[in-house]
Each structure stands twice: as C-alpha cells, then as structure tokens.
Design an enzyme around this catalytic site. Sequence first.
Site, PDB file in Angstrom:
ATOM      1  N   ASP A  13      30.713 -30.002  27.098  1.00 27.04           N
ATOM      2  CA  ASP A  13      30.394 -29.783  28.512  1.00 27.04           C
ATOM      3  C   ASP A  13      31.254 -30.663  29.405  1.00 27.04           C
ATOM      4  OD1 ASP A  13      28.452 -28.232  27.396  1.00 27.04           O
ATOM      5  OD2 ASP A  13      26.751 -29.203  28.383  1.00 27.04           O
ATOM      6  N   MET A  59      27.357 -45.999  26.221  1.00 29.13           N
ATOM      7  CA  MET A  59      26.027 -45.899  26.838  1.00 29.13           C
ATOM      8  C   MET A  59      25.074 -46.996  26.375  1.00 29.13           C
ATOM      9  SD  MET A  59      26.670 -43.654  28.936  1.00 29.13           S
ATOM     10  CE  MET A  59      25.129 -43.972  29.769  1.00 29.13           C
ATOM     11  N   ALA A  81      26.806 -37.917  28.478  1.00 31.13           N
ATOM     12  CA  ALA A  81      26.958 -38.631  27.199  1.00 31.13           C
ATOM     13  C   ALA A  81      25.620 -38.725  26.482  1.00 31.13           C
ATOM     14  CB  ALA A  81      27.516 -40.027  27.447  1.00 31.13           C
ATOM     15  N   ALA A  82      25.633 -38.389  25.212  1.00 29.00           N
ATOM     16  CA  ALA A  82      24.420 -38.492  24.380  1.00 29.00           C
ATOM     17  C   ALA A  82      24.819 -38.306  22.937  1.00 29.00           C
ATOM     18  CB  ALA A  82      23.419 -37.391  24.756  1.00 29.00           C
ATOM     19  N   THR A 125      17.239 -30.887  28.499  1.00 26.61           N
ATOM     20  CA  THR A 125      17.430 -29.883  27.451  1.00 26.61           C
ATOM     21  C   THR A 125      16.183 -29.061  27.156  1.00 26.61           C
ATOM     22  OG1 THR A 125      17.731 -29.679  25.045  1.00 26.61           O
ATOM     23  CG2 THR A 125      17.020 -31.812  25.832  1.00 26.61           C
ATOM     24  N   GLU A 127      15.235 -28.481  24.303  1.00 24.53           N
ATOM     25  CA  GLU A 127      14.565 -29.136  23.161  1.00 24.53           C
ATOM     26  C   GLU A 127      13.283 -29.842  23.601  1.00 24.53           C
ATOM     27  OE1 GLU A 127      15.075 -30.017  19.593  1.00 24.53           O
ATOM     28  OE2 GLU A 127      15.909 -28.022  19.807  1.00 24.53           O
ATOM     29  N   TYR A 149      15.678 -36.987  18.960  1.00 29.48           N
ATOM     30  CA  TYR A 149      16.573 -36.596  20.061  1.00 29.48           C
ATOM     31  C   TYR A 149      15.771 -36.173  21.281  1.00 29.48           C
ATOM     32  CZ  TYR A 149      19.565 -33.380  22.763  1.00 29.48           C
ATOM     33  OH  TYR A 149      20.221 -32.718  23.777  1.00 29.48           O
ATOM     34  N   LYS A 153      15.321 -37.667  25.060  1.00 29.41           N
ATOM     35  CA  LYS A 153      15.625 -36.859  26.250  1.00 29.41           C
ATOM     36  C   LYS A 153      14.420 -36.765  27.192  1.00 29.41           C
ATOM     37  CE  LYS A 153      19.951 -35.268  25.961  1.00 29.41           C
ATOM     38  NZ  LYS A 153      20.962 -35.434  27.028  1.00 29.41           N
TER      39      LYS A 153
HETATM   40  P1  NAP Z   1      28.764 -33.134  22.842  1.00 27.49           P
HETATM   41  O1  NAP Z   1      29.894 -32.162  22.735  1.00 27.49           O
HETATM   42  O2  NAP Z   1      28.176 -33.686  21.606  1.00 27.49           O
HETATM   43  O3  NAP Z   1      29.276 -34.349  23.759  1.00 27.49           O
HETATM   44  C1  NAP Z   1      28.561 -35.546  23.849  1.00 27.49           C
HETATM   45  C2  NAP Z   1      29.390 -36.585  24.567  1.00 27.49           C
HETATM   46  O4  NAP Z   1      28.671 -37.837  24.565  1.00 27.49           O
HETATM   47  C3  NAP Z   1      30.745 -36.878  23.876  1.00 27.49           C
HETATM   48  O5  NAP Z   1      31.724 -37.111  24.852  1.00 27.49           O
HETATM   49  C4  NAP Z   1      30.448 -38.158  23.120  1.00 27.49           C
HETATM   50  O6  NAP Z   1      31.581 -38.933  22.848  1.00 27.49           O
HETATM   51  C5  NAP Z   1      29.543 -38.861  24.115  1.00 27.49           C
HETATM   52  N1  NAP Z   1      28.805 -39.974  23.522  1.00 27.49           N
HETATM   53  C6  NAP Z   1      28.044 -39.967  22.408  1.00 27.49           C
HETATM   54  N2  NAP Z   1      27.537 -41.205  22.176  1.00 27.49           N
HETATM   55  C7  NAP Z   1      28.006 -42.009  23.168  1.00 27.49           C
HETATM   56  C8  NAP Z   1      27.863 -43.384  23.454  1.00 27.49           C
HETATM   57  N3  NAP Z   1      27.143 -44.216  22.694  1.00 27.49           N
HETATM   58  N4  NAP Z   1      28.492 -43.863  24.556  1.00 27.49           N
HETATM   59  C9  NAP Z   1      29.263 -43.059  25.329  1.00 27.49           C
HETATM   60  N5  NAP Z   1      29.442 -41.742  25.083  1.00 27.49           N
HETATM   61  C10 NAP Z   1      28.824 -41.228  24.016  1.00 27.49           C
HETATM   62  O7  NAP Z   1      27.575 -32.510  23.689  1.00 27.49           O
HETATM   63  P2  NAP Z   1      27.581 -31.320  24.765  1.00 27.49           P
HETATM   64  O8  NAP Z   1      27.221 -30.050  24.080  1.00 27.49           O
HETATM   65  O9  NAP Z   1      28.811 -31.412  25.585  1.00 27.49           O
HETATM   66  O10 NAP Z   1      26.299 -31.701  25.643  1.00 27.49           O
HETATM   67  C11 NAP Z   1      26.425 -32.507  26.813  1.00 27.49           C
HETATM   68  C12 NAP Z   1      25.065 -33.071  27.163  1.00 27.49           C
HETATM   69  O11 NAP Z   1      24.159 -31.996  27.402  1.00 27.49           O
HETATM   70  C13 NAP Z   1      24.410 -33.920  26.085  1.00 27.49           C
HETATM   71  O12 NAP Z   1      23.669 -34.918  26.725  1.00 27.49           O
HETATM   72  C14 NAP Z   1      23.479 -32.948  25.378  1.00 27.49           C
HETATM   73  O13 NAP Z   1      22.420 -33.653  24.769  1.00 27.49           O
HETATM   74  C15 NAP Z   1      23.030 -32.102  26.544  1.00 27.49           C
HETATM   75  N6  NAP Z   1      22.647 -30.724  26.237  1.00 27.49           N
HETATM   76  C16 NAP Z   1      23.489 -29.905  25.560  1.00 27.49           C
HETATM   77  C17 NAP Z   1      23.127 -28.597  25.324  1.00 27.49           C
HETATM   78  C18 NAP Z   1      24.042 -27.647  24.594  1.00 27.49           C
HETATM   79  O14 NAP Z   1      23.548 -26.603  24.148  1.00 27.49           O
HETATM   80  N7  NAP Z   1      25.329 -27.929  24.493  1.00 27.49           N
HETATM   81  C19 NAP Z   1      21.906 -28.116  25.808  1.00 27.49           C
HETATM   82  C20 NAP Z   1      21.081 -28.981  26.527  1.00 27.49           C
HETATM   83  C21 NAP Z   1      21.468 -30.279  26.753  1.00 27.49           C
HETATM   84  P3  NAP Z   1      32.478 -38.702  21.512  1.00 27.49           P
HETATM   85  O15 NAP Z   1      33.353 -37.537  21.834  1.00 27.49           O
HETATM   86  O16 NAP Z   1      33.184 -39.977  21.369  1.00 27.49           O
HETATM   87  O17 NAP Z   1      31.516 -38.402  20.396  1.00 27.49           O
HETATM   88  O1  G4F Z   2      23.037 -25.469  16.601  1.00 30.38           O
HETATM   89  P1  G4F Z   2      21.915 -26.406  16.428  1.00 30.38           P
HETATM   90  O2  G4F Z   2      22.199 -27.642  15.659  1.00 30.38           O
HETATM   91  O3  G4F Z   2      21.363 -26.705  17.885  1.00 30.38           O
HETATM   92  P2  G4F Z   2      19.951 -27.245  18.412  1.00 30.38           P
HETATM   93  O4  G4F Z   2      19.247 -28.022  17.384  1.00 30.38           O
HETATM   94  O5  G4F Z   2      19.229 -26.081  19.001  1.00 30.38           O
HETATM   95  O6  G4F Z   2      20.406 -28.264  19.560  1.00 30.38           O
HETATM   96  C1  G4F Z   2      21.384 -27.916  20.529  1.00 30.38           C
HETATM   97  O7  G4F Z   2      20.759 -27.307  21.636  1.00 30.38           O
HETATM   98  C2  G4F Z   2      19.846 -28.159  22.349  1.00 30.38           C
HETATM   99  C3  G4F Z   2      19.271 -27.326  23.495  1.00 30.38           C
HETATM  100  O8  G4F Z   2      18.189 -26.562  23.022  1.00 30.38           O
HETATM  101  C4  G4F Z   2      20.585 -29.371  22.859  1.00 30.38           C
HETATM  102  F1  G4F Z   2      19.739 -30.173  23.560  1.00 30.38           F
HETATM  103  C5  G4F Z   2      21.191 -30.128  21.712  1.00 30.38           C
HETATM  104  O9  G4F Z   2      21.967 -31.227  22.213  1.00 30.38           O
HETATM  105  C6  G4F Z   2      22.121 -29.201  20.934  1.00 30.38           C
HETATM  106  O10 G4F Z   2      23.205 -28.870  21.748  1.00 30.38           O
HETATM  107  O11 G4F Z   2      20.706 -25.666  15.686  1.00 30.38           O
HETATM  108  C7  G4F Z   2      20.182 -24.460  16.183  1.00 30.38           C
HETATM  109  C8  G4F Z   2      19.198 -23.901  15.160  1.00 30.38           C
HETATM  110  C9  G4F Z   2      18.196 -24.928  14.641  1.00 30.38           C
HETATM  111  O12 G4F Z   2      16.929 -24.328  14.533  1.00 30.38           O
HETATM  112  C10 G4F Z   2      18.690 -25.261  13.241  1.00 30.38           C
HETATM  113  O13 G4F Z   2      17.670 -25.653  12.331  1.00 30.38           O
HETATM  114  O14 G4F Z   2      19.946 -23.483  14.015  1.00 30.38           O
HETATM  115  C11 G4F Z   2      19.269 -23.915  12.851  1.00 30.38           C
HETATM  116  N1  G4F Z   2      20.240 -23.982  11.755  1.00 30.38           N
HETATM  117  C12 G4F Z   2      20.216 -23.195  10.649  1.00 30.38           C
HETATM  118  N2  G4F Z   2      21.223 -23.518   9.828  1.00 30.38           N
HETATM  119  C13 G4F Z   2      21.272 -24.818  11.662  1.00 30.38           C
HETATM  120  C14 G4F Z   2      21.902 -24.536  10.437  1.00 30.38           C
HETATM  121  N3  G4F Z   2      21.726 -25.756  12.497  1.00 30.38           N
HETATM  122  C15 G4F Z   2      22.842 -26.452  12.136  1.00 30.38           C
HETATM  123  N4  G4F Z   2      23.338 -27.369  12.986  1.00 30.38           N
HETATM  124  N5  G4F Z   2      23.484 -26.223  10.935  1.00 30.38           N
HETATM  125  C16 G4F Z   2      23.040 -25.263  10.056  1.00 30.38           C
HETATM  126  O15 G4F Z   2      23.627 -25.072   8.982  1.00 30.38           O
END
Ligand code: NAP
Ligand code: G4F
Length: 348
Positions: A13, A59, A81-82, A125, A127, A149, A153
């Site tokens: 993101d 963080m 960041a997370a 999120t 979640e 997690y 959050k």
């Molecule tokens: P991501 O690709 O895993 O990116 C996470 C970012 O946080 C990376 O830049 C990572 O740095 C940084 N980070 C991790 N630990 C840190 C620390 N200790 N200090 C400073 N930076 C740190 O996640 P994303 O999908 O872009 O998601 C962005 C945010 O939205 C997160 O907070 C996530 O929980 C939230 N979110 C995501 C989704 C989704 O579906 N993608 C949905 C709801 C909420 P590195 O690159 O060095 O690891």
């Molecule tokens: O892709 P996932 O790991 O995403 P999850 O757990 O939904 O979390 C993501 O979305 C959240 C928003 O709802 C964010 F807050 C969070 O930071 C992250 O971006 O898993 C999705 C589903 C889960 O139910 C998991 O158990 O897929 C299922 N799954 C089945 N096989 C798997 C796998 N997940 C992963 N990662 N790897 C597998 O092999």
Amino acid sequence: MKNALITGITGQDGAYLARLLLDKGYQVFGTYRRLSTPNFWRLQYLGIFDRIHLIPADMVDAASIISAVNISQPDEIYHLAAQSFVGASFAQPVSAGDITGLGVARILEAIRESSREIKFYQASTSELYGNGNSPPQSETTPFNPCSPYSAAKLYGYWLTVIYRQAYGIFACNGILFNHESPVRGLDFVTRKISNSVAKIALGLQDRVALGNLEARRDWGYAPEYVESMWLMLQQPRPDDYVIATGETHSVRDFAQKAFAAAGLDWEEHVDVDQKFLRLLDVECLQGDPSKAKRLLGWEPAVKFDDLVDIMVKEDMHRWQRCLAGEAFPWDAPSYPSDARILTRAIGE
Ligand code: NAP
Ligand code: G4F
C-alpha cells in the site's frame, strides 16, 4: 505543495499510495527500516523510487518516529507500517503488539507533541471483526479479534478514535478489507497462488500447498483502495470508513479461478498442508462499503474475476521476462519454496 509522510512506504500500500500522492503533486516522504539487504523493489517496480524522500525509522523506536515527523513537516501522515501477516503474529505475538499496536501510540504522541494540525490516517482492518458477526460487516458491526495481529490493530483503532476525541486531532480509521495486487507480499494467499500458477504453467513447479480453502474474504484491488485513504483526509470532518467490494469468495474460488486463467485445473496441482492452517482463522469477511460510497464518493471498479486475472497475468509475464534473461526489480526469484519454511519441528 503539501507534504505527506507514509510509514511503511516499502510495502504494497505504501508504494501505491506514494505513486498516487506524487501524481497529485505532493512532496512524499516515507519511512523504511534499515535491513541488511535493501527492500525498495516495489518503489522501483512502480518507477517512483527516485522521487521519494526516504527516512530511516522503526515503529518500535519512538525517537526515530519523532525525527521522521520533524524532518518531513507533514500536512498528512498515512500510518501503514505494521507486521501485517496474520499468520506470523501467532509466532511473534509480542512484536506484533509492539510494532502494530504500540507503534500507533508512538506516532500519535509525535503528532500531539509537534503539531495537532497534522491529519492522520490509521490502517485499520477487517480482521477486527473476527468471527461471530454475520456479514456484511459495516462501521457499526462489533469487533471480535481472532489473532495477536488483530488485537494489536484493535488497540490502534481505539487509540485513533481517542486522540480524535481527546485532542481534536484529525484522525481517521480506514477499515480496509483485503486488497491485493501484483506487488502483494508472497506470504499472502492470493499472491502465493498467482505466483505458483505462473510457475506451474511455465513448468518451473508442479504443486502448491495451501491451508484453509473454505475461508472467505472480500478481495479488492490495492491501487483503488489507497485512493480511499487520501479521500478520508480531504473530508471536512474526521471519521472511520469501511472500504470493501461488498463481495465474498473462498480461497478455493480464488485457486480455481487463478488456475483456470492459465488453462489449468486447480485440483491437479493444489494440496492441503496442515502447516498453513491457523490456530484460529477468520471464516468470512464481506464488507458493506455504502458509507464510503455515500460520503467519500469511493467505489471499487475492479472486482474478483478481474483481480485474479490481473495478478495471474502479471506473474506469468514476470516469470517469462525472467526466463528470457531480463533483470528487473521483483521479489519472487529470491523467495524460498514452501517446503523449506518451517513453522513446526520437522516430522511434527
Ligand atoms: P505490507 O506490504 O506488509 O507492508 C507493511 C509495511 O510496514 C512495510 O513497509 C514494512 O517494512 C513496514 N514495517 C513492518 N514492520 C515495521 C517496523 N517495525 N518499523 C517500520 N516499518 C515496519 O502491508 P500492506 O498490505 O501494504 O498493508 C499496509 C497496512 O494496511 C498495514 O498496516 C496492514 O496491516 C494494513 N492492512 C492491509 C490490508 C491488506 O489487505 N493489504 C487490509 C487491511 C489493513 P518492510 O518492507 O521493511 O518489511
Ligand atoms: O492472505 P491471507 O494471509 O490474508 P489475511 O489473513 O486475510 O490478512 C490480510 O488481510 C487483512 C484484512 O482482512 C489484513 F489486515 C492483513 O494485514 C492481511 O493483509 O489469508 C487469507 C485467508 C486466511 O483465511 C488463511 O487461513 O487464506 C487462508 N489461507 C489458506 N491457505 C492461506 C493459505 N493464507 C496464507 N497466507 N497462505 C496459505 O497457504
């Protein structure tokens, strides 16, 4: 010109949001963690690496966060960041709390101490909803977190509301449902599948092991979701919004569709491995984005079928380029195979 500070700019993101804000004329600052190996591939892949100011910060280190705010003098902070991988938070619950939960307190304190005029976006999120709430989930659905997690959050969510109410800070929670893209981390199930499909189609791999195939998610397209973050901070008043497509699909549906996009039958290539099952898993997420549509004018254009196609096509294309000898910024070639990642003792 406005200044924006993005924490976690190296993530999915962060990279898309940085591109969006640059296109809107912002001066963009981003925090990154110092690692032994550089991790800027997404910014390079999107062609924006040279246009961003980078600030080292972690963080868990309040001093570095204060410095980041002082250096960037932001009008807006997007706190992304997370430790964002739910599965890993069971193995590392303490750092999940420290980075993902307390990190929010550290950045809100930095705002309170430096300038309460800074607008703040918190990456909340879906979640948070966990299990036990019948879909669709909206801004009024109760939270019931199911992982370290989401517990972290939840703290970040409430702290954002509390700082808004107690200090008058323009602080918003974006309650984003899952959003994916070709730059999604390889740990997450969608990208794990699209990357495996590409490798299987090109003869580089034969099978892929997944966990819970019945889990259902509301999957959208990340470049559209970052637009909602910006929109929230442009409103007359701070508020919290659900961002989702309104549809839900299972992991099985995703696998079936992704393999079909490459002309393959998913059942011939997918195994279920216990090691990918979570101790607790969220069963079904489906968001109700009507408030965002009404107040932000935000609506997703890319739905499930298109999302799967975009991801599979891009991973196929990248592996083809790689096999043709082309070098470009990308994560997949240096990612180990599943079999070499241990979450339990061998034989357990
Ligand atoms: P991501 O690709 O895993 O990116 C996470 C970012 O946080 C990376 O830049 C990572 O740095 C940084 N980070 C991790 N630990 C840190 C620390 N200790 N200090 C400073 N930076 C740190 O996640 P994303 O999908 O872009 O998601 C962005 C945010 O939205 C997160 O907070 C996530 O929980 C939230 N979110 C995501 C989704 C989704 O579906 N993608 C949905 C709801 C909420 P590195 O690159 O060095 O690891
Ligand atoms: O892709 P996932 O790991 O995403 P999850 O757990 O939904 O979390 C993501 O979305 C959240 C928003 O709802 C964010 F807050 C969070 O930071 C992250 O971006 O898993 C999705 C589903 C889960 O139910 C998991 O158990 O897929 C299922 N799954 C089945 N096989 C798997 C796998 N997940 C992963 N990662 N790897 C597998 O092999």
